[in-house]
Every structure is written in C-alpha cells, then in structure tokens.
Design a protein around this motif. Structure first.
Motif, PDB file in Angstrom:
ATOM      1  N   GLU A 139       0.897  -1.332   0.055  1.00 34.93           N
ATOM      2  CA  GLU A 139       0.209   0.079  -0.043  1.00 34.93           C
ATOM      3  C   GLU A 139       0.901   1.222  -0.247  1.00 34.93           C
ATOM      4  N   ASP A 140       1.579   1.444   0.865  1.00 31.99           N
ATOM      5  CA  ASP A 140       2.552   2.535   1.039  1.00 31.99           C
ATOM      6  C   ASP A 140       4.192   2.376   0.249  1.00 31.99           C
ATOM      7  N   ILE A 141       4.355   3.339  -0.224  1.00 30.41           N
ATOM      8  CA  ILE A 141       5.749   3.074  -0.946  1.00 30.41           C
ATOM      9  C   ILE A 141       6.733   4.048  -0.851  1.00 30.41           C
ATOM     10  N   ARG A 142       7.774   3.991  -0.376  1.00 31.96           N
ATOM     11  CA  ARG A 142       8.769   5.490  -0.407  1.00 31.96           C
ATOM     12  C   ARG A 142       9.805   5.086  -1.409  1.00 31.96           C
ATOM     13  N   ILE A 143       9.985   5.807  -2.424  1.00 31.56           N
ATOM     14  CA  ILE A 143      10.814   5.561  -3.493  1.00 31.56           C
ATOM     15  C   ILE A 143      12.209   6.687  -3.206  1.00 31.56           C
ATOM     16  N   TYR A 144      13.416   5.832  -3.177  1.00 29.17           N
ATOM     17  CA  TYR A 144      14.400   6.601  -3.102  1.00 29.17           C
ATOM     18  C   TYR A 144      15.302   6.919  -4.315  1.00 29.17           C
ATOM     19  N   ASP A 145      15.181   6.110  -5.179  1.00 28.91           N
ATOM     20  CA  ASP A 145      15.723   6.268  -6.556  1.00 28.91           C
ATOM     21  C   ASP A 145      14.921   5.588  -7.644  1.00 28.91           C
ATOM     22  N   ASN A 146      14.719   6.233  -8.335  1.00 29.23           N
ATOM     23  CA  ASN A 146      13.934   5.620  -9.819  1.00 29.23           C
ATOM     24  C   ASN A 146      14.464   5.996 -10.973  1.00 29.23           C
ATOM     25  N   ASP A 198       7.173   6.931 -11.352  1.00 27.17           N
ATOM     26  CA  ASP A 198       7.004   6.309  -9.849  1.00 27.17           C
ATOM     27  C   ASP A 198       5.566   5.833  -9.662  1.00 27.17           C
ATOM     28  N   ALA A 244       4.654   2.005  -8.637  1.00 30.05           N
ATOM     29  CA  ALA A 244       4.023   1.768  -7.179  1.00 30.05           C
ATOM     30  C   ALA A 244       2.614   1.088  -7.474  1.00 30.05           C
TER      31      ALA A 244
END
Lengths: 275, 43
Positions: free
Chosen positions: A42-49, A55, A59
C-alpha cells in the motif's frame, strides 16, 4: 443446506450448494471477493527510480503483486491495536534495490518477515537497462477487497444455477441436439438422446444453459414445442472459486461464511437492542 | 525554480522565455528528479 465439492485444492474449488436462495449465493460470492482480508503493498517510499516507468506506475504494479498471507499472525490495519499507525501485527516491510541491466521481478522484493513473500517470484515489475536503478521501500498491509481490488483473495469467483435438462417422449432421436451441444453434455444411443455419464458422474452440470439444443430441435421440424427443454434450479448453485495464492481456497470460503454469520449475529443483536 | 536537464549535454538548466539549452542549444530538456524521497500509495 448442503455443500458438495467436486474439486478442492489450494488454488481452485468447484462445489455445489443445495437448498440455498439466489440471495444467499450472491452474498457468499460477494463475501469471498470483498470481505476476506489479504496482504498487499500500500505505502511506497521511493529513494531512486531512473527506470523508464513513472513512480506512480511502478507503485501501482507493486500493489498488484499477490502476497502470501497468514491471517493468524496479521490483522487488518483498521482493526489493529496500534490504531492504524502500522505495527508488526498489521504491516510487513519490503525493500527493493536493483541496478540494471536486469528484469526486476517480484522475487527481488526482500521481506522483513521470511514467511510473508510474493506468491510467485517471476512477476515482472520493470525492465532496467544499463545505469538505471530502482531503490524503494514498500509497506504491505492487511485490508479488504471492498477497499481496493488488490486486496481481493480471489481471481475467478462466481456461480451459476444448476442446469436441469428434460428430454420428452416426443424426441425422435434425430441427434441434431447432440451434434449442436458445445459442452458435449448429450449423447445418442440407439436413437435415444440422453445425458452423458462419465466415470459414474452425470455431465448435466457442465451445461452452460446456452439452449442451442432447443434451437436445433426446433429446426429439425418437430413442431412448436421442442422435445428437449433446458431450465435451471434456483435452489442449487455451482460455484467456481480461484485463489490468487495469498490464501488457500478453503480458508477463503470458511472466512466468507463466518463473515456472513457474524454480520447476521450483529443484526440480531441490533434488533434485540432496538426492541 | 524547477531544474531541467539537457538531453544532449546533460547540463542542469533553468527555463526562461525560450525552451532551449543555453550551453548547446538543444531543445529537448528533461525534468530532473528531486533529491528527496517520494512517498506514494500503491493505487
């Protein structure tokens, strides 16, 4: 009410309910789809993509990956003692850190709980070329299919009324209905049309109620009334339930029935309090 | 101010009245990714 299983394994169940109403059959179907909780990201924290996918697309794809769920250890976030803040009883953390060139798959997700992993390891997420990378944290939580389709534990989940095939004495055994039937339900033996029996089991339940046999009978010039009649029994239902692998099918059916029971009990209590 | 990156010379540029890299004159610019993390819902 009777429940007869013709197939039951971890992924698929096929069963017949006798003595039920269409309302109950639909309640069971809806309960299996929307009221049995499973885990999904459900929750996503993207540091690098630096991949070719946005994004949001990344997700969304992560959210749809089915995850093995153990409902004896995890509870829905809204019902957890943490008050929905997120704790080890209602959420599982995954990390994904991959550099290209590589096809990123669900197997690259590293879970904080070794028992909670994606159902399949080969679900493609994104293809990375050289110098592209994806680094993110994802939090899976237990929730219901009525909230979002990604929490549905079922794939195909539906029912049909039990078919009833009546062959009248006016049948002249021309065999046109037998040739027309797409499900091979009928057979012609010694100029008599009957329902096929395979391994001691009648194929009547395989009938899809398409009525092509009735049309073929009418076209044979028998008159206004066909010798074969297709109808359905609205007290018997054939269910087909497929699991996405997050829960065994048996558990899905059991939990759906328990949900109907608890909702009915709640209603009785509310009624008694109101009187 | 939103930073953009030139597709040819990879220099960070700021967009003024013209959509054009001031270093090489290329007209294709990419919006550069921010340094922070991004949190979103998987829906």
């Amino acid at each position: 009410m009777d429940l007869v299983f013709s197939r039951l394994d971890d992924s698929v169940a096929r069963f017949t309910i006798h003595g039920a109403t269409p309302a109950f059959a639909n309640a069971l179907r809806r309960s299996m789809i929307g009221e049995v909780p499973t885990l999904a990201i459900e929750d996503i924290r993207i540091y690098d993509n630096t991949s070719v996918l946005f994004d949001e697309m990344l997700a969304h794809r992560l959210g749809l990956i089915p995850i093995k769920t153990d409902l004896s250890q995890y509870v829905p976030r809204s019902e957890c003692s943490c008050g929905g803040e997120g704790c080890p009883h209602c959420t599982v953390m995954f990390t994904l850190s991959v550099e290209g060139p590589k096809m990123v798959t669900s197997g690259d997700l590293i879970s904080m709980d070794e028992n909670i992993v994606p159902v399949h390891n080969n679900i493609p997420i994104v293809k990375l070329w050289e110098n592209q990378k994806v680094v993110l944290e994802a939090v899976a939580e237990v929730n219901y299919g009525k909230e979002h389709a990604k929490w549905q534990p079922t794939l195909a989940c539906g029912y049909s009324e039990y078919p009833v095939i009546t062959i009248k004495d006016t049948c002249d055994g021309c065999g046109k209905c037998v040739a027309e039937c797409p499900r091979d339900v009928l057979e012609l033996t010694k100029d008599t049309v009957s329902i096929r029996v395979v391994n001691g089991e009648s194929k009547e339940k395989d009938c899809s109620l398409c009525r092509l046999c009735e049309t073929a009978c009418m076209d044979s010039g028998i008159g206004q009334d066909p010798a074969i009649n297709i109808s359905s029994d609205s007290t018997k239902f054939i269910f087909v339930v497929e699991s996405d692998g997050s829960l065994p099918v048996k558990e899905i059916i059991e939990r759906a029935l328990l949900h109907i029971k608890s909702r009915s009990s709640d209603l009785i209590e509310a009624l008694q309090e109101g009187l | 101010m939103v930073a953009y990156k030139c597709a040819r010379c990879k220099q960070l540029v700021e967009i003024g009245t013209n959509i054009r890299c001031p270093y090489c004159g290329h007209r294709i610019l990419f919006k550069a990714r921010g340094a922070g993390t991004k949190e979103l819902k998987a829906r």
